[in-house]
Design a protein around this motif. Structure first.
Motif, short mmCIF file in Angstrom:
data_model
loop_
_atom_site.label_atom_id
_atom_site.label_comp_id
_atom_site.label_asym_id
_atom_site.label_seq_id
_atom_site.Cartn_x
_atom_site.Cartn_y
_atom_site.Cartn_z
N TYR A 76 0.81 -1.23 0.00
CA TYR A 76 0.00 0.00 0.00
C TYR A 76 0.84 1.28 0.00
O TYR A 76 0.33 2.36 -0.21
CB TYR A 76 -0.93 0.01 1.22
N GLU A 86 -3.13 7.63 5.26
CA GLU A 86 -4.56 7.32 5.14
C GLU A 86 -5.00 7.35 3.69
O GLU A 86 -5.73 6.47 3.23
CB GLU A 86 -5.40 8.29 5.97
N PHE A 89 -3.83 4.23 1.91
CA PHE A 89 -4.59 3.07 2.36
C PHE A 89 -6.00 3.07 1.75
O PHE A 89 -6.45 2.06 1.20
CB PHE A 89 -4.68 3.04 3.88
N TRP A 93 -7.26 0.20 -0.70
CA TRP A 93 -8.31 -0.67 -0.16
C TRP A 93 -9.55 -0.61 -1.05
O TRP A 93 -10.14 -1.65 -1.38
CB TRP A 93 -8.66 -0.26 1.27
N PHE A 108 -8.73 2.13 8.30
CA PHE A 108 -7.39 2.70 8.48
C PHE A 108 -7.19 3.15 9.92
O PHE A 108 -6.18 2.83 10.55
CB PHE A 108 -7.16 3.88 7.53
N HIS A 109 -8.13 3.88 10.44
CA HIS A 109 -7.96 4.40 11.80
C HIS A 109 -8.05 3.30 12.84
O HIS A 109 -7.49 3.44 13.93
CB HIS A 109 -8.95 5.53 12.06
N ASP A 112 -4.43 2.08 12.73
CA ASP A 112 -3.43 3.06 13.18
C ASP A 112 -3.44 3.10 14.71
O ASP A 112 -4.00 4.00 15.32
CB ASP A 112 -3.74 4.42 12.57
N LEU A 119 0.42 4.02 8.81
CA LEU A 119 0.57 2.62 9.20
C LEU A 119 2.02 2.23 9.05
O LEU A 119 2.63 2.45 8.01
CB LEU A 119 -0.30 1.72 8.31
#
Length: 164
Positions: A76, A86, A89, A93, A108-109, A112, A119
């Motif tokens: 990624y 972010e 990602f 994704w 994502f969060h 993280d 990440l």
């Protein structure tokens, strides 16, 4: 896989479209939703099967830290910075699993774990620890699937969050 799960776990608290609990001076504010929406109408269990197939390449039934790092950090990291933003990602994704960008942001969060907006290997380590529900030091496919199912279906709160 484990890191992926940890990452997903940390996103959920912020997944209600409320931001991160602090100001973003270095980028746009993103809205997140823990309501699963897939652009190809795939159900959560179908997406989870695809995620597992992408990560667990050696067929040993264990989601290893290196497998998670390879899938979600190395693959990624589009700008080769050594971490995944972010935006990187969410874009990857959405492209790979077809989940809506706001849901990908929620994931994502959740991944993280230290809320540093990227990440890294540290997040993957935390993810693996969080997904290992039986405490044996390994994340089985069943543990990983259960972790993801909770994120996709139940909007699980992050173990790393400081409140909604």
């Amino acid at each position: 896989m484990i890191a992926f799960l940890v990452l997903i776990g940390s996103v959920a608290v912020y997944g209600q479209g409320q931001g991160h609990g602090h100001d973003h001076d270095h980028g746009p504010q993103h809205n997140h939703s823990c309501v699963h929406n897939n652009h190809q109408q795939l159900q959560a269990d179908q997406v989870i099967v695809n995620i597992i197939a992408d990560m667990e390449k050696d067929g040993d039934g264990i989601v290893e830290q290196t497998e998670v790092e390879k899938e979600f950090v190395q693959k990624y990291d589009q700008d080769n910075s050594g971490d995944v933003s972010e935006d990187e990602f969410v874009k990857q994704w959405h492209q790979q699993y077809h989940d809506a960008p706001d849901f990908a942001g929620y994931l994502f969060h959740h991944f993280d774990s230290n809320d540093d907006h990227k990440l890294t290997a540290i997040d993957i380590v935390n993810f693996v620890k969080g997904a290992d529900t039986d405490g044996n030091g390994r994340v089985s496919i069943a543990e990983f699937q259960s972790f993801l199912t909770n994120l996709y279906v139940n909007c699980v709160s992050s173990p790393y969050s400081h409140g909604p």
